[in-house]
Design a protein around this motif. Structure first.
Motif: not given
Ligand code: GDP
Length: 639
Positions: A150-159, A249-255, A285-289
Motif C-alpha cells: 500500500g501507499h506510504v503512511d497508510h498504516g502497513k507497518t502499524s497493521l 481500508v485502514n484508519k477507520m477510527d479517523k473522523p 480496520v483500524s491498526a490503532l484500535t
Molecule cells: P506505512 O508507511 O504504511 O508502514 O505506515 P505506518 O504504519 O508507519 O503508519 C503511518 C502513520 O499512520 C503512523 O503515524 C501511524 O501511527 C498512523 N496510523 C497507522 N494506522 C492507523 C490507524 O488505523 N488509525 C490512525 N488514526 N492512525 C494510524
C-alpha cells in the motif's frame, strides 16, 4: 548406490519424467530426483530407457504442479512458471495443482505428450536418512503466506505490528518478539504467516528473483486519504503476480474516514469490491484500535481455504531465503521460509551459492526450535556465508555435496557476472523473443509527466495491438521512472517507457543490473512509431500462395548430358526458375516442389510466359509424364 534420475535421463536422451516412468514400470523405488540401484538394476533401467528413444510420451500422475512438470521435463522451474503465465495465462505457485488440460497444454508446448498414469502400488518403504531425500507421502494443508502492500503512511507497518502484538507478543513473557522478516499468528481456525517487509518493492524484488512466496496480498488503503500513487503501483504489482488480493481500508477510527470513497476509487482501477458487484473482499480496520482486524484475519483464512494451499512436510526440502545478514558473534544469519518438506537441526543445506549445516534455529518469537515445516519462517545459524534474499534452500546429502554444489554455483555466478549479459526484453530483439516461442504479449510500464499524457500514451499504445501480438500496459502512472517500476518490469519481462519524464538514478542502476530496457521520449509519435516498428518485427512472416501460371508437359526427353527433361508449353501466365510447382495427373496432385532448371532450347532462362515452349527439370522429381499439368505459384509474404 544413489543414482540421479537426471543423469540417467541425460545418458539415455530422455527427460527425467520418462525415466521415472521406466522406474515405475520396473517397480524400482524412487523419489523425484534419485533412486537406489546396484549395477545390475541400473543396467536394466538404462536398457529399458534406451528402448524408449525418440518417444515424446511422458508418464504423469494426476494432480501435477508446475514443479512436477519442471522435474518431469528437466526444465528449470522458473521457465515453467513463465510459460504458464505468458502462454497459458495461468498464474500458479510451484506447488499449485494444475488442471489436467493445463498440464497437457504446457507439456505439449514443451514438445512432449502427457501419458496419464495411475499411482504405482506402494512398495516397501525405503529407509530414509535424516538429510536424505524422501518419498513424497502427500500434501497437507499449510498456512497462507501474506504480504502487506500500500501507499506510504497508510498504516502497513502499524497493521503488521498490531497483528503481531495482538496475536503473538501476548503469549510471551516480557512481550519481546524478534523481527526475523516474517512471523506467524495462530488463530483457532488456523495459522497465517506474515512477511514482515511490507511494500511492493520487496514483494516484486523477491518475485524477480524467481521466489514468489506470497499467497495472498493485503492492500492497505487509508480511509481518510484514499487511493494514492503507490496504491496504484501496488495494485499493478499484485495483479501482475496473479496473487489474490484482500483490501484493508485502514484508519477507520479517523473522523474523516470515508471507506465508500475508497471502494469507489478502487473500482476505477479494476479492483471491484464485493459490495460493488466484484470479487475482492474488503475489511474495514483500524491498526490503532484494532477494530476490524479479526475480520481481516478471518478473510485471509477463508481465502486460503478457497485456494486449498498444501505442502508435503515429508518430501525433500524446498525453501527460500527471506532475509539474511552477518551478525556479530552469530555469523551469517538467514531467515528461511520452508515451502516444502521439513527443515531440521543438523541438516546439510545448499543455500543459493553458499552452504552450511543447521546449528541452531529460532522462530519469530526467538524460541529455539528443532524443526520447521511448510510455511514456517525460521532464523537459521550455521551457514558459511550470507546468502541473498530470494535464494533457494535445498538439502544436501552431506557436507561435501553441499560444499561442492555451492562452490560450483558460486563460480557459475562469478562467470555470469563477467559475461556480457543479455537484456530481458528489448524493442530491438522482440522478433527473437517471439521466435523462441515465449512471447506473444509486449508488456509495458508507462510513466509520464501529467495524468493527461499518461492516458494519451496508454490509449494510443493499447490501440497498437494486432491479432498476433498484444500490447499490455501492466502499469502506468504520473512521475519519474522509479526503482519499483524497474523491479516490476524485471519480474514481468516488461519495457519501461517514459514520456516527458526522467529516470531516477536508483532506477537506472537497477535497470542496468536487471537488464531492463528503459526508453524515454518527448514526442508522443516517436514513442508510438518505435513500438509499432518493434511489433512489426515481432510478427511472424505470413505467406500466401500466389498463382503464376499453368504449364503442360508435351513430351519427355531423356538427354545423356542432363537426364530426364520435361518438354513443356506454357498455356497460361508464366513459370519461373525456382518457383513452386504442383504437378497434377488426372486432376490429382502427384508431386509438389520447386522448378530446378528452366531452359529455352539450351539456354538457361529466368522466366517463360504463355505461348512459349521450354524444358523443365524439377528439384528431386523425375517421374513426370506426358500430359501432366503443372501449376506454378509462389509464396508471397504479406506482412
Ligand atoms: P506505512 O508507511 O504504511 O508502514 O505506515 P505506518 O504504519 O508507519 O503508519 C503511518 C502513520 O499512520 C503512523 O503515524 C501511524 O501511527 C498512523 N496510523 C497507522 N494506522 C492507523 C490507524 O488505523 N488509525 C490512525 N488514526 N492512525 C494510524
Amino acid at each position: 548406490m544413489q543414482t540421479s534420475i537426471a543423469d540417467v535421463a541425460k545418458n539415455t536422451h530422455l527427460v527425467p519424467g520418462q525415466v521415472m516412468g521406466v522406474l515405475d514400470e520396473l517397480g524400482v523405488q524412487h523419489d523425484s530426483t534419485s533412486f537406489e540401484a546396484d549395477a545390475d538394476i541400473l543396467e536394466l533401467v538404462e536398457e529399458a530407457a534406451r528402448a524408449l528413444k525418440g518417444s515424446k510420451k511422458v508418464p504423469m500422475l494426476a494432480n501435477r504442479t508446475p514443479r512436477d512438470v519442471a522435474q518431469a521435463l528437466g526444465v528449470p522451474q522458473p521457465e515453467v512458471q513463465k510459460t504458464l503465465i505468458t502462454k497459458h495465462k495461468v498464474m500458479a505457485q510451484l506447488t499449485t495443482v494444475l488442471k489436467p488440460e493445463v498440464v497437457e497444454q504446457l507439456v505439449a508446448g514443451l514438445g512432449y505428450e502427457v501419458q496419464w498414469v495411475d499411482a504405482p502400488a506402494p512398495a516397501k518403504p525405503s529407509p530414509a536418512t535424516a538429510s536424505g531425500p524422501k518419498k513424497a507421502v502427500g500434501a497437507q494443508p499449510r498456512p497462507p503466506i501474506v504480504t502487506i502492500l500500500g501507499h506510504v503512511d497508510h498504516g502497513k507497518t502499524s497493521l503488521l505490528d498490531y497483528i503481531r502484538k495482538a496475536n503473538v507478543a501476548s503469549k510471551e513473557a516480557g512481550g519481546i518478539t524478534q523481527h526475523i522478516g516474517a512471523y506467524q499468528v495462530e488463530l483457532p481456525e488456523g495459522k497465517i504467516t506474515f512477511l514482515d517487509t511490507p511494500g511492493h518493492a520487496a514483494f516484486t524484488a523477491m518475485r524477480s528473483r524467481g521466489a514468489q512466496v506470497t499467497d495472498i496480498a493485503i492492500l492497505v488503503v487509508a480511509a481518510d486519504d484514499g487511493i494514492m500513487p503507490q496504491t496504484i503501483e501496488a495494485i499493478s504489482h499484485v495483479k501482475n503476480a496473479g496473487v489474490p488480493m484482500i483490501v484493508a481500508v485502514n484508519k477507520m477510527d479517523k473522523p474523516d474516514a470515508n471507506p465508500d470513497r475508497v471502494m469507489q476509487q478502487l473500482t476505477e482501477h479494476q479492483v471491484i469490491p464485493i459490495p460493488y458487484g466484484g470479487d475482492v473482499e474488503v475489511a474495514k480496520v483500524s491498526a490503532l484500535t484494532g477494530e476490524g482486524v479479526p475480520d481481516l484475519l478471518e478473510l485471509i483464512l477463508l481465502q486460503a481455504g478457497i485456494m486449498g494451499l498444501t505442502a508435503d512436510p515429508r518430501t525433500s526440502l524446498d525453501g527460500v531465503v527471506i532475509e539474511a545478514k552477518l551478525e556479530k558473534g552469530r555469523g551469517p544469519v538467514a531467515t528461511i521460509l520452508v515451502e516444502e518438506g521439513t527443515l531440521k537441526i543438523g541438516d546439510n543445506l545448499i543455500v543459493g551459492s553458499t552452504y552450511g549445516k543447521v546449528k541452531a534455529m529460532m522462530d519469530y518469537r526467538g524460541e529455539r526450535i528443532k524443526e520447521a515445516g511448510p510455511s514456517t519462517p525460521v532464523e537459521v545459524l550455521g551457514l558459511t556465508d550470507v546468502p541473498n534474499a530470494g535464494d533457494r534452500v535445498a538439502f544436501a546429502a552431506d557436507e561435501r555435496e553441499a560444499r561442492t554444489t555451492a562452490e560450483s554455483r558460486a563460480s557459475a555466478d562469478r562467470e555470469k557476472a563477467f559475461a556480457p549479459s543479455k537484456r530481458k526484453v528489448s524493442l530491438g530483439d522482440l522478433r527473437k523473443s517471439l521466435d523462441s516461442g515465449e512471447m506473444k504479449t509486449l508488456n509495458l510500464i508507462v510513466k509520464a509527466d501529467v495524468q493527461g499524457s499518461v492516458e494519451a500514451v496508454r490509449g494510443m499504445l493499447e490501440k497498437v495491438e494486432n491479432e498476433e501480438v498484444t500490447v499490455k500496459v501492466i502499469h502506468s502512472g504520473v512521475g519519474t521512472i522509479t526503482e519499483s517500476d524497474i523491479l516490476l518490469a524485471s519480474a514481468a519481462d516488461a519495457i519501461c517507457v517514459g514520456f516527458n519524464t526522467r529516470v531516477e538514478p536508483t532506477a537506472k542502476s537497477e535497470a542496468e543490473r536487471s537488464k531492463v530496457e528503459i526508453r524515454t521520449y518527448s514526442i508522443i509519435y516517436e514513442l508510438i512509431e518505435d513500438i509499432e516498428a518493434a511489433i512489426k518485427g515481432m510478427l511472424a512472416p505470413k505467406f500466401v500462395e500466389e498463382y503464376l501460371g499453368t504449364v503442360e508437359i508435351r513430351m519427355v526427353f531423356n538427354l545423356t548430358k542432363y537426364g530426364l527433361v520435361a518438354g513443356c508449353h506454357v498455356t497460361d501466365g508464366k513459370v519461373q526458375r525456382n518457383c513452386n510447382v504442383r504437378i497434377k495427373r488426372d486432376n490429382e496432385v502427384v508431386w509438389e516442389g520447386k522448378v530446378g532448371s528452366l531452359k529455352n532450347v539450351k539456354q538457361d532462362v529466368r522466366e517463360m510466359i504463355a505461348g512459349q515452349d521450354c524444358g523443365i527439370q524439377f528439384d528431386g522429381f523425375t517421374a513426370f509424364k506426358e500430359g501432366d499439368v503443372i501449376e506454378a505459384f509462389e509464396m508471397v509474404q504479406i506482412n
